[in-house]
Design a protein around this motif. Structure first.
Motif, mmCIF file in Angstrom:
data_model
loop_
_atom_site.group_PDB
_atom_site.id
_atom_site.type_symbol
_atom_site.label_atom_id
_atom_site.label_comp_id
_atom_site.label_asym_id
_atom_site.label_seq_id
_atom_site.Cartn_x
_atom_site.Cartn_y
_atom_site.Cartn_z
ATOM 1 N N ASP A 72 0.857 -1.169 0.000
ATOM 2 C CA ASP A 72 0.000 0.000 0.000
ATOM 3 C C ASP A 72 0.902 1.229 0.000
ATOM 4 O O ASP A 72 1.542 1.535 0.993
ATOM 5 C CB ASP A 72 -0.900 -0.003 1.232
ATOM 6 N N TYR A 73 0.963 1.909 -1.130
ATOM 7 C CA TYR A 73 1.840 3.062 -1.251
ATOM 8 C C TYR A 73 1.476 4.175 -0.269
ATOM 9 O O TYR A 73 2.303 4.999 0.077
ATOM 10 C CB TYR A 73 1.847 3.610 -2.681
ATOM 11 N N LYS A 74 0.241 4.208 0.204
ATOM 12 C CA LYS A 74 -0.183 5.259 1.123
ATOM 13 C C LYS A 74 0.360 5.061 2.533
ATOM 14 O O LYS A 74 0.318 5.960 3.349
ATOM 15 C CB LYS A 74 -1.709 5.342 1.168
ATOM 16 N N VAL A 75 0.895 3.878 2.828
ATOM 17 C CA VAL A 75 1.391 3.565 4.159
ATOM 18 C C VAL A 75 2.862 3.976 4.314
ATOM 19 O O VAL A 75 3.388 3.987 5.398
ATOM 20 C CB VAL A 75 1.208 2.054 4.460
ATOM 21 N N THR A 76 3.512 4.359 3.241
ATOM 22 C CA THR A 76 4.930 4.689 3.310
ATOM 23 C C THR A 76 5.173 5.866 4.261
ATOM 24 O O THR A 76 4.327 6.731 4.433
ATOM 25 C CB THR A 76 5.494 5.048 1.920
ATOM 26 N N SER A 77 6.343 5.868 4.853
ATOM 27 C CA SER A 77 6.722 6.928 5.780
ATOM 28 C C SER A 77 7.008 8.207 5.008
ATOM 29 O O SER A 77 7.640 8.175 3.950
ATOM 30 C CB SER A 77 7.974 6.514 6.555
ATOM 31 N N LYS A 78 6.560 9.324 5.563
ATOM 32 C CA LYS A 78 6.743 10.608 4.894
ATOM 33 C C LYS A 78 7.180 11.665 5.902
ATOM 34 O O LYS A 78 6.756 11.653 7.048
ATOM 35 C CB LYS A 78 5.440 11.048 4.229
ATOM 36 N N SER A 79 8.019 12.570 5.427
ATOM 37 C CA SER A 79 8.425 13.719 6.237
ATOM 38 C C SER A 79 8.994 14.765 5.296
ATOM 39 O O SER A 79 9.892 14.470 4.504
ATOM 40 C CB SER A 79 9.477 13.301 7.267
ATOM 41 N N ALA A 80 8.466 15.975 5.367
ATOM 42 C CA ALA A 80 8.950 17.070 4.526
ATOM 43 C C ALA A 80 8.526 18.398 5.137
ATOM 44 O O ALA A 80 7.531 18.467 5.854
ATOM 45 C CB ALA A 80 8.382 16.938 3.114
ATOM 46 N N PHE A 81 9.293 19.438 4.842
ATOM 47 C CA PHE A 81 8.916 20.778 5.292
ATOM 48 C C PHE A 81 9.582 21.802 4.392
ATOM 49 O O PHE A 81 10.592 21.538 3.728
ATOM 50 C CB PHE A 81 9.342 21.033 6.746
ATOM 51 N N SER A 82 9.010 22.968 4.378
ATOM 52 C CA SER A 82 9.609 24.135 3.747
ATOM 53 C C SER A 82 9.078 25.348 4.497
ATOM 54 O O SER A 82 7.878 25.465 4.723
ATOM 55 C CB SER A 82 9.244 24.202 2.263
ATOM 56 N N ALA A 83 9.988 26.231 4.911
ATOM 57 C CA ALA A 83 9.600 27.403 5.685
ATOM 58 C C ALA A 83 10.415 28.609 5.218
ATOM 59 O O ALA A 83 11.564 28.467 4.795
ATOM 60 C CB ALA A 83 9.827 27.161 7.175
ATOM 61 N N ALA A 84 9.800 29.780 5.297
ATOM 62 C CA ALA A 84 10.447 31.020 4.868
ATOM 63 C C ALA A 84 10.675 31.942 6.061
ATOM 64 O O ALA A 84 9.974 31.859 7.067
ATOM 65 C CB ALA A 84 9.588 31.726 3.818
ATOM 66 N N ARG A 85 11.636 32.821 5.901
ATOM 67 C CA ARG A 85 11.935 33.816 6.934
ATOM 68 C C ARG A 85 11.481 35.177 6.425
ATOM 69 O O ARG A 85 11.922 35.635 5.370
ATOM 70 C CB ARG A 85 13.432 33.844 7.230
#
Length: 148
Positions: A10-23
């Motif tokens: 199940d591709y939806k079960v894969t672990s995910k982590s990402a971010f993008s933030a601006a100053r």
């Protein structure tokens, strides 16, 4: 001739982590303190803490971190890694030197991260980082592949 069919998954079960933030803070960040990128662009799992300027690993694995920083002069930034509120260890430092003009400095690194380790950017004494409309500074990271 095709090979044997793989196991169902199940591709939806894969672990995910990402971010993008601006100053968008216009004052220079403090030397030897994490740079706060307070405006969240994306942070679906909440792994980046904009109050402290740190990404904290919740999915162990290999990550890519990058930044694009606008500055008004000389700039040296370190990518640091540590645990909790520690001073951390410098992983890499990037420097660009220019006088009396705007520039964009970019750097990135691939890091193996363990649970609860943090990554952040920290300026040195060469610190002309700005956060102005039309001259964005961003910090981003994402999981390339989780530890198995």
């Amino acid at each position: 001739m095709p090979g044997p069919m793989g196991e169902p998954g199940d591709y939806k079960v894969t672990s995910k982590s990402a971010f993008s933030a601006a100053r968008s803070i216009s004052s220079f960040p403090r030397r030897d303190q994490p740079v706060r990128f307070e405006r969240i662009i994306t942070n679906p799992n909440g792994h980046y803490e904009n109050r402290y300027g740190r990404f904290t690993c919740r999915v162990p694995g290999t990550y890519y971190f990058t930044y694009h920083i606008s500055s008004r002069g000389n700039l040296c930034l370190s990518i640091k890694k540590g645990r909790g509120s520690s001073r951390g260890d410098r992983v890499v430092t990037f420097c660009d030197f220019v006088q009396s003009s705007f520039q964009v400095t970019t750097g990135g690194v691939v890091l193996k991260m363990a649970m609860n380790e943090s990554v952040w950017l920290e300026p040195t004494e060469k610190n002309s980082l700005v956060g102005l409309e039309g001259a964005d500074s961003i910090f981003s990271g994402f999981l390339i592949f989780p530890e198995v």
